[in-house]
Write a protein that holds these residues in place. Sequence first.
Motif, PDB file in Angstrom:
ATOM      1  N   ARG A 237       1.048  -1.111  -0.096  1.00 50.86           N
ATOM      2  CA  ARG A 237      -0.217  -0.070  -0.027  1.00 50.86           C
ATOM      3  C   ARG A 237       0.882   1.072   0.012  1.00 50.86           C
ATOM      4  N   VAL A 272       0.917   6.846  -8.858  1.00 48.93           N
ATOM      5  CA  VAL A 272       0.152   6.115  -7.584  1.00 48.93           C
ATOM      6  C   VAL A 272      -0.084   7.239  -6.581  1.00 48.93           C
ATOM      7  N   GLN A 276      -3.198   4.201  -1.753  1.00 45.13           N
ATOM      8  CA  GLN A 276      -3.555   3.342  -3.045  1.00 45.13           C
ATOM      9  C   GLN A 276      -2.661   2.082  -2.802  1.00 45.13           C
TER      10      GLN A 276
END
Length: 317
Positions: A237, A272, A276
């Motif tokens: 993550r 990103v 996320q």
Amino acid sequence: MRYSVSSIARQSTVAAFAVIAVLLAACGSSPMSNAPVEDRGTATSRPATAPVTTASTAGDALKPLPGAENAGKPGYYTVKPGDTLIRIGLDTGQNVRDIVRWNSLENPNLIEVGQVLRIVAPTSDNPLVVTRPVTSGSAVTSTVAAPARPASAASAAAAAAAAAAAAAATVAASAPVPATAPIAAGSSPQTAAAEDDVAWIWPAQGKLIAGFDEIKNKGYDIDGKVGDPIIAAGDGRVVYAGAGLRGYGNLIILKHNNTYLTAYAHNQTLLVKEDQSVKKGQKIAEMGNSDADRVKLHFEIRRQGKPVDPSRYLPAK
């Protein structure tokens, strides 16, 4: 009466001298008042005005910094000169957002040297259940009153059954209960399994141009061209994506589990966003030279915040 000219002249001269003498005497008996002189080069010169300290200012100076009572305790970090939350998060293996939440920080960009921050999850965020054995001193006993003399055989049988049940309950309560395996402080029951779940891959395809050194280089430097793909070395993550950490340029930090982080620095483009989720092999950035002397990827693996040698984790290339 006649006076000669010379006699009058002599008398005038004597009178003049007398007047001068009187004036000199008057000057000697009455001191002159000189203008004040300020000597700025000696210790007796007038001191500069000191700054005024109000009661509120003095109170602020004596007020302890937030978290000072936790200084030195496990799970806490004392802010040093030059620290930022991003740096603290990277060095402790934690998400910046979690540190902000655990410490109820109103302004994440404002931390003070000497301030003490919580860097592990509070108990309520990460409960650990440990079963303790029951010792003989804490055995639970059940006391049943002796039944009255039964009036019949049926009553006697019922009384005997009740007594047996009470005895069994007493034995069960006093028996020691086995404890679960000890859990290390700051870890969770899933930590050991999660460590083995990371199947690492190389984050870029270029040539290795600088290896790991605990002092000079905290990871690998990988060569390449502007725009080359940077991929996630494992599932994780995004806990940081930005350029707020000096020396790293455009940086991405992935958290893979409670133990491991990876960092990807000097990117040209970040693909990103924070929070996320990404999969191993997913393109997360494009190679660049932000805050670097050449185009390259600086890649780090950190175990509980400490940089480790990537050669221990990455497959042979």
